[in-house]
Design a protein around this motif. Structure first.
Motif, PDB file in Angstrom:
ATOM      1  N   ALA A  78      56.453  20.194  51.096  1.00  0.00           N
ATOM      2  CA  ALA A  78      56.935  18.825  51.313  1.00  0.00           C
ATOM      3  C   ALA A  78      57.096  18.538  52.800  1.00  0.00           C
ATOM      4  CB  ALA A  78      58.252  18.615  50.576  1.00  0.00           C
ATOM      5  N   ALA A  79      57.579  19.540  53.549  1.00  0.00           N
ATOM      6  CA  ALA A  79      57.705  19.370  55.000  1.00  0.00           C
ATOM      7  C   ALA A  79      56.334  19.221  55.650  1.00  0.00           C
ATOM      8  CB  ALA A  79      58.466  20.540  55.602  1.00  0.00           C
TER       9      ALA A  79
ATOM     10  N   GLY B 173      47.748  18.372  61.762  1.00  0.00           N
ATOM     11  CA  GLY B 173      47.073  19.495  61.114  1.00  0.00           C
ATOM     12  C   GLY B 173      46.175  20.273  62.047  1.00  0.00           C
ATOM     13  N   HIS B 174      46.244  19.982  63.332  1.00  0.00           N
ATOM     14  CA  HIS B 174      45.496  20.723  64.349  1.00  0.00           C
ATOM     15  C   HIS B 174      46.503  21.233  65.378  1.00  0.00           C
ATOM     16  CE1 HIS B 174      41.440  19.370  63.061  1.00  0.00           C
ATOM     17  NE2 HIS B 174      42.129  18.309  62.635  1.00  0.00           N
TER      18      HIS B 174
ATOM     19  N   ALA C 240      54.284  29.981  49.530  1.00  0.00           N
ATOM     20  CA  ALA C 240      54.204  28.867  50.484  1.00  0.00           C
ATOM     21  C   ALA C 240      52.907  28.969  51.287  1.00  0.00           C
ATOM     22  CB  ALA C 240      55.407  28.897  51.426  1.00  0.00           C
ATOM     23  N   PRO C 241      52.153  27.875  51.395  1.00  0.00           N
ATOM     24  CA  PRO C 241      50.891  27.923  52.151  1.00  0.00           C
ATOM     25  C   PRO C 241      51.131  28.295  53.608  1.00  0.00           C
ATOM     26  CG  PRO C 241      51.026  25.927  50.811  1.00  0.00           C
ATOM     27  CD  PRO C 241      52.384  26.561  50.782  1.00  0.00           C
TER      28      PRO C 241
ATOM     29  N   ASN D  44      45.352  22.292  56.290  1.00  0.00           N
ATOM     30  CA  ASN D  44      44.614  21.354  55.451  1.00  0.00           C
ATOM     31  C   ASN D  44      45.552  20.404  54.704  1.00  0.00           C
ATOM     32  OD1 ASN D  44      42.034  22.234  56.159  1.00  0.00           O
ATOM     33  ND2 ASN D  44      42.006  23.816  54.559  1.00  0.00           N
ATOM     34  N   ILE D  45      46.703  20.916  54.280  1.00  0.00           N
ATOM     35  CA  ILE D  45      47.687  20.055  53.606  1.00  0.00           C
ATOM     36  C   ILE D  45      48.192  18.977  54.559  1.00  0.00           C
ATOM     37  CG2 ILE D  45      50.022  20.014  52.629  1.00  0.00           C
ATOM     38  CD1 ILE D  45      49.421  22.797  51.452  1.00  0.00           C
TER      39      ILE D  45
END
Length: 519
Positions: free
Chosen positions: A206-207, A293-294, A502-503, A510-511
């Motif tokens: 979620a974060a 995301g980068h 957790a990813p 990617n998320i």
């Protein structure tokens, strides 16, 4: 014809295994008779206030009962194999009942808990001053003869003297036995920690999904906590850490209010509890408003990938029969190699390692046990024994990895702990004399690399260590702040299982990207 069989069992079949825990405790104590008595945590108000302090059940008491209610006691009659939960009386005043509710009745306790008997702690005014109340956070064991008067859950003066004498003669007996029980988890406990990790994974995700719109640490913590609360896991194993920029290099930072500013990373170290069992998970998230995301810099990406490499390598060492300190040393070897490749360090890898330079960047131990406490108990070291030649050789190889100069290490196993490093190294898992990893232990693996101003100043003013540092290159990496990645690892009979879902890495990135695209 539809034949349906309905089974009715007191409390159902999924009770916390208190009775088996009591039996394990008895076996570790090595006793065939006697009685074990423990008291749980009491309800208390904040000092100089009428407001109740948050209730946190005493962990040894919970291990023996599965009861998360205040003002209770427990007794285990070893001879009769009888576990009794002692409850506060339900005939309380209206103020207690209206404001706080009542605890379980005897009937309800028998339904809820894996016990043989439940009784109320009687309140007899004539006996009010006849004995000392069993102290909170204490566990006692005594012979059958002259038992404490458990009807009042009090000890008379004679009993108290006997117990004090016994505990003085063997002060660590009970603690050591209970720790030995707690460090090896049963299936029920493992499943609770697994559930805690699953909820924590959702909360971290979620974060991630909100990072494209967040501008400060408070929003990161709020996203995490919202998910935990919605999943009925409001209790946290520890105060969440959401440190950005320089705060990412403060290990137990928990203010979580700073604006991101020019920060490049957020270290989110947060884990919820499920039925008092902890999870402990850390993810490091890039701050990049322009390209969510980068990584915002090549330096941030390089440090993240180095920590990722350290963690993946060390997790592979989480095998039954291995000593945790082998992975600890491995982590520092890889950190030295990685910082040399990046140009932050210079010189001979072996000399850098033995000078303890890496501890300025990784100043804490690699991990700890997880269970009823986030930093759970550990077994005591085994009695001193002569290590075999193969054991010494294996530890020496893990310690050195590079060919040392003649005479730079001693051949004795005990001397391998003398690695010159900073505070936090000699944790209960990290000593050369610590017990080996065993199946059903759960431990964390949490390497990090930090650019903490205090540690870097200490490093640079020490000529024995600063000679290995390229200060100009180091300056480019200081804005990264810090990176830590942490998972909870179950030791199995043949290897390990990562309980943390957790990813991380590319999956995490990617998320963030996908959420930003949709947003």
């Amino acid at each position: 014809m539809d034949l349906t069989i309905r089974l009715k069992s007191k409390g159902g079949v999924d009770k916390y295994p208190a009775k088996s825990h009591a039996r394990r405790f008895r076996e570790k104590l090595g006793i065939n008779s006697g009685i074990i008595v423990a008291a749980g945590t009491k309800n208390l108000n904040w000092p100089n206030s009428d407001m109740p302090a948050p209730f946190r059940q005493d962990r040894p008491f919970y291990y023996l009962t599965g009861c998360n209610e205040p003002d209770c006691g427990v007794s285990y009659d070893v001879d009769k194999d009888k576990l009794t939960l002692w409850l506060p009386p339900v005939d309380l005043g209206w103020h207690q009942l209206v404001y706080y509710g009542r605890g379980s009745t005897v009937e309800e306790a028998l339904e809820k808990y894996d016990i043989d008997e439940a009784q109320y702690i009687k309140k007899d005014p004539s006996e009010a001053d006849s004995g000392a109340e069993v102290s909170v956070h204490s566990v006692y064991c005594k012979p059958v003869s002259g038992r404490p008067r458990l009807g009042l859950f009090k000890l008379n003066a004679e009993d108290e003297a006997i117990l004090s004498q016994q505990n003085a003669s063997k002060p660590d007996l009970l603690r050591r036995a209970l720790n030995a029980c707690r460090v090896i988890k049963d299936e029920y406990e493992i499943n609770l920690i697994r559930r805690a990790n699953d909820i924590t994974a959702e909360a971290h995700t979620a974060a991630f999904k909100g990072m494209h719109s967040f501008g400060n640490e408070a929003e990161v913590e709020a996203a995490f906590m919202k998910t935990c609360i919605a999943r009925k896991a409001k209790a946290q194993a520890y105060d969440p850490i959401a440190g950005s920029g320089p705060n990412a290099a403060v290990l137990h930072y928990s203010e979580n209010v700073a604006e991101f500013g020019k920060g490049q990373t957020v270290v989110l170290d947060a884990g919820c509890e499920v039925e008092l069992y902890a999870s402990d998970v850390t993810r490091t998230i890039p701050i990049n408003k322009h390209k969510p995301g980068h990584w915002p810099s090549k330096e941030a990406e390089q440090i993240y990938k180095l920590v990722e490499k350290v963690q993946e390598s060390c997790i592979k060492k989480m095998l039954p029969g291995n000593k945790y300190i082998e992975a600890n040393w491995l982590a520092h070897h890889i950190v030295v190699e990685g910082l040399l490749n990046l140009g932050i360090l210079k010189g001979d890898a072996n000399k850098i390692f033995h000078a303890g330079v890496s501890t300025a960047f990784l100043p804490h131990g690699l991990g700890h046990h997880v269970g009823l406490d986030v930093h759970d108990v550990s077994p005591d070291p085994p009695p001193p024994a002569q290590a075999t030649t193969s054991e010494v050789d294996r530890l020496r190889e893990a310690y050195i990895r590079w060919k040392p100069e003649a005479g730079s290490w001693a051949s004795e196993l005990s001397s391998l702990e003398n690695f010159a490093i900073g505070p936090g190294w000699h944790t209960s898992l990290s000593g050369a004399d610590a017990p080996v990893l065993e199946p059903d232990m759960i431990v964390t693996v949490e390497p990090g690399i930090y650019f903490n101003p205090v540690l870097l100043r200490e490093l640079l003013k020490d000529p024995k260590r600063s000679q290995f540092v390229d200060e100009e290159v180091l300056k480019r990496y200081i804005p990264v702040g810090g990176v830590r990645i942490e998972d909870d690892i179950l030791i199995t009979k043949k290897g390990y299982e990562n309980l943390t879902t957790a990813p991380k890495g590319e999956e995490m990135l990617n998320i963030i990207r996908e959420s930003a695209r949709k947003g």
